[in-house]
Design a protein around this motif. Structure first.
Motif, PDB file in Angstrom:
ATOM      1  N   PHE A 297      -9.892   3.845 -40.972  1.00 26.65           N
ATOM      2  CA  PHE A 297     -10.131   2.631 -41.750  1.00 26.65           C
ATOM      3  C   PHE A 297      -8.913   1.717 -41.733  1.00 26.65           C
ATOM      4  O   PHE A 297      -9.042   0.488 -41.583  1.00 26.65           O
ATOM      5  N   LEU A 298      -7.717   2.307 -41.882  1.00 24.67           N
ATOM      6  CA  LEU A 298      -6.504   1.498 -41.839  1.00 24.67           C
ATOM      7  C   LEU A 298      -6.325   0.854 -40.458  1.00 24.67           C
ATOM      8  O   LEU A 298      -5.888  -0.303 -40.353  1.00 24.67           O
ATOM      9  N   LYS A 299      -6.666   1.602 -39.417  1.00 25.02           N
ATOM     10  CA  LYS A 299      -6.606   1.041 -38.063  1.00 25.02           C
ATOM     11  C   LYS A 299      -7.552  -0.152 -37.931  1.00 25.02           C
ATOM     12  O   LYS A 299      -7.195  -1.202 -37.373  1.00 25.02           O
ATOM     13  N   LEU A 300      -8.763   0.004 -38.443  1.00 29.09           N
ATOM     14  CA  LEU A 300      -9.751  -1.071 -38.344  1.00 29.09           C
ATOM     15  C   LEU A 300      -9.348  -2.258 -39.213  1.00 29.09           C
ATOM     16  O   LEU A 300      -9.517  -3.421 -38.809  1.00 29.09           O
ATOM     17  N   MET A 326     -17.779  -2.605 -42.772  1.00 28.74           N
ATOM     18  CA  MET A 326     -18.868  -2.086 -43.596  1.00 28.74           C
ATOM     19  C   MET A 326     -19.613  -0.962 -42.872  1.00 28.74           C
ATOM     20  O   MET A 326     -19.980   0.050 -43.480  1.00 28.74           O
ATOM     21  N   PHE A 327     -19.834  -1.140 -41.578  1.00 22.36           N
ATOM     22  CA  PHE A 327     -20.509  -0.106 -40.788  1.00 22.36           C
ATOM     23  C   PHE A 327     -19.677   1.171 -40.761  1.00 22.36           C
ATOM     24  O   PHE A 327     -20.205   2.282 -40.897  1.00 22.36           O
ATOM     25  N   PHE A 328     -18.364   1.014 -40.600  1.00 24.13           N
ATOM     26  CA  PHE A 328     -17.464   2.177 -40.572  1.00 24.13           C
ATOM     27  C   PHE A 328     -17.498   2.910 -41.909  1.00 24.13           C
ATOM     28  O   PHE A 328     -17.609   4.151 -41.947  1.00 24.13           O
ATOM     29  N   VAL A 329     -17.377   2.169 -43.010  1.00 29.01           N
ATOM     30  CA  VAL A 329     -17.333   2.791 -44.337  1.00 29.01           C
ATOM     31  C   VAL A 329     -18.628   3.540 -44.619  1.00 29.01           C
ATOM     32  O   VAL A 329     -18.612   4.684 -45.098  1.00 29.01           O
ATOM     33  N   PHE A 330     -19.770   2.919 -44.312  1.00 25.41           N
ATOM     34  CA  PHE A 330     -21.055   3.580 -44.571  1.00 25.41           C
ATOM     35  C   PHE A 330     -21.177   4.872 -43.776  1.00 25.41           C
ATOM     36  O   PHE A 330     -21.572   5.919 -44.316  1.00 25.41           O
TER      37      PHE A 330
END
Length: 612
Positions: A297-300, A326-330
């Motif tokens: 997430f930090l990378k994104l 949002m897609f990554f978090v989900f």
């Protein structure tokens, strides 16, 4: 195993496609993202990221130039930071004359004389607090923005990994010790854990609320949120202590039937050794995935356009980048919930196999000790669609909560300009979302149990089946279900409080407390809180196995009774336990006199295990 059929194939395909896209997004983040964009400071002259931008790749430290420097009187220019290869260090003699290496910082144009400083999380040079207390406070006050402080502390927490690893190992050992003690002496364990939990929480709360001075300030990172954080943690400790006492008092009258219920589950767990490993595997898997997802997430997040000066940064994301985030978090929440779902299904499958191993005569037959591994394989090959369906529902609620919390925090930052009506609506929506998540988690767990027991029900049919069973057998199942709550709450409280106390004292060692140490942890309170979270996750994994085991036994009993008119295949101890629970419910409803009950408060749980 022969009764298991493939369920919800469309959901399985959707999950597979989503995971493939998720891997692509993670690859994109690791290819184009760099966490140094988030954690490193920005200089004043050319807005370069220290240690990252061209020309300052070998200068990772951010240093605030002095605006006024006379002896031990220092005022820094927070609007004029520069990048350095190392922090100036030094000392003062008896005549208040400083010896600093290097003596000057050419990058500072107004006053080039250097002042003694200390490295902060290996990225920032802050005035040495022993000599320049006011300047130290000035720098920390300049970086007291919540997001900047949180991100800086996250970066600093990487030096606390030995403590977190030790916490994980100790929590696992305590979890297995708890399982063993439940088998040997349940009553002694439960009341002993109550006393230990309450004493540890009260002591921790008293320390946080009443301990004052520099020592406490160091623990809280010297930010404006420190005192507020200290009070909040202290109050939370007292609230948790009161909660443990309340649960113990409310459930104390049911200790005998609670003990019998827990021992019934314990017998099952210890007959299948692989089930003893499942909590460890679940906790380790979720911990590892959480670390990887946080780093991803930090990378994104770092792909954004970054502007600002010093430690203050502003991140500007395009709509496409927000979509990827949002897609990554989900999907991250989805995968973590899938771990829980697979764990619950595999345990339910193993317990159901144990239940079916009893012949009509009531004699126990051999059970595959690795049935939980077989359940894990079946969950992935046969019921991936069903468990991914349930996990996706929970993930939706969790992502919605994170969005609401982010909006609520942004609204609170507006201070006087914030709308009380909006804050109230957000709080209500957040509470409703959390409530729905808990309800769906309960429904999902029982749906997985139904799928494991029947083998051919899809997710929606399993929910209908669960509702039918709960309606027919609800009161007695609720009594036995609630009987395990005291063991779960007290077990988690005891393990978490012990590990948190251990982490607190370990972090006070010179290796982690000395600012000049390479392993210095700036915000030790944040590290202690994270250690408690790790211990809580591990302890919950161990407590969850009781929840799933007892629920599966009750569900198998109910299905057996619905199908055959009587639980002919139930283990004798399970049959007696359920009959006593039914009698107790009827007595409470005024349908049966007390003398008809096999269970009595003065009795013990031993009669449930005669000959078994």
């Amino acid at each position: 195993e022969d009764s298991q059929r493939c369920t919800d194939p469309v959901c399985a395909m959707t999950f597979t496609v989503s995971m493939c896209l998720f891997v692509c997004v993670v690859g994109y983040a690791y290819l184009y993202g760099d966490v140094r964009v988030i954690f490193n400071g920005i200089d004043h002259t050319e807005k370069r990221l220290c240690g990252y931008s061209p020309g300052v790749e070998d200068r990772p430290y951010l240093y605030y130039c002095p605006k006024e420097l006379v002896g031990r009187s220092l005022t820094v220019d927070v609007d004029y930071p520069v990048c350095l290869a190392a922090c100036p260090y030094g000392n003062f003699d008896a005549n208040n004359q400083s010896t600093v290496t290097p003596e000057t910082v050419p990058e500072c144009k107004t006053i080039s004389d250097a002042y003694p400083s200390l490295g902060l999380v290996h990225k920032y040079c802050v005035p040495n607090q022993a000599f320049f207390a006011d300047a130290y406070t000035q720098v920390h006050g300049n970086i007291a923005n919540f997001e900047d402080t949180a991100l800086r502390q996250i970066d600093g927490l990487k030096y606390s990994w030995p403590v977190l690893l030790l916490t994980f190992i100790v929590a696992v050992i305590l979890g297995y010790a708890y399982l063993f003690m439940l088998k040997m002496s349940v009553r002694f364990l439960i009341w002993g854990c109550v006393v230990v939990s309450v004493l540890a929480l009260v002591a921790g709360g008293a320390y946080l609320l009443f301990k004052e001075g520099l020592e406490m300030d160091v623990m809280l990172g010297h930010t404006q949120y420190g005192p507020m954080f200290k009070i909040a943690l202290g109050v939370l400790c007292f609230v948790l202590a009161a909660l443990v006492v309340l649960v113990a008092c409310c459930c104390g009258g049911n200790v005998a039937i609670s003990t019998a219920c827990i021992q019934t589950g314990t017998v099952v767990i210890w007959k299948m050794p692989a089930m003893l490993l499942s909590p460890l595997i679940k906790a380790a898997t979720k911990a590892l995935l959480t670390i990887l997802f946080m780093h991803g997430f930090l990378k994104l997040w770092s792909i954004a356009k970054v502007t600002g000066t010093g430690m203050h940064k502003k991140y500007e994301h395009t709509p496409q980048q927000w979509g990827l985030i949002m897609f990554f978090v989900f999907n991250a929440y989805w995968v973590l919930e899938m771990c829980t779902a697979v764990f619950q299904f595999s345990c339910a499958y193993a317990v159901a196999k144990y239940y079916r191993s009893f012949a009509s005569s009531g004699h126990h037959q051999a059970v595959d000790s690795c049935a939980v591994l077989e359940g894990t394989r079946i969950s992935v090959t046969k019921h991936l669609g069903s468990i991914s369906f349930g996990a996706a529902i929970i993930a939706v609620f969790q992502v919605t909560q994170r969005i609401m919390e982010y909006i609520e925090r942004k609204e609170a930052q507006l201070s006087e300009d914030s709308n009380p009506c909006i804050r109230g609506c957000l709080a209500c929506c957040l509470g409703a979302c959390r409530c729905m998540e808990n309800i769906m988690a309960f429904i999902n767990k029982n749906a997985y149990i139904d799928i494991a027991v029947t083998g051919d029900h899809n997710f929606c049919r399993a929910i209908r089946n669960v509702a039918h069973v709960i309606i027919d057998f609800g009161p007695a199942m609720a009594l036995l279900n609630g009987a395990t709550v005291i063991f779960q709450v007290v077990g988690m409280a005891a393990i978490t409080s012990i590990c948190g106390t251990m982490a607190f004292f370990v972090l006070r060692l010179e290796k982690f407390a000395d600012p000049s140490s390479d392993w210095h942890v700036e915000s030790q309170t944040a590290a202690v809180v994270l250690a408690c979270v790790v211990a809580l996750i591990v302890s919950w994994s161990f407590m969850d196995i009781f929840d799933v085991t007892t629920d599966t036994l009750l569900y198998c009993y109910a299905k057996d009774k619905l199908t055959n008119g009587a639980a002919v295949g139930a283990p004798p101890n399970m049959r007696r336990l359920y009959e006593d629970a039914e009698a107790r419910v009827k007595m409470q409803q005024g349908e049966a006199p007390r003398d008809r009950m096999k269970y009595s408060r003065v009795g013990t749980a031993s009669h449930y295990y005669t000959g078994h």
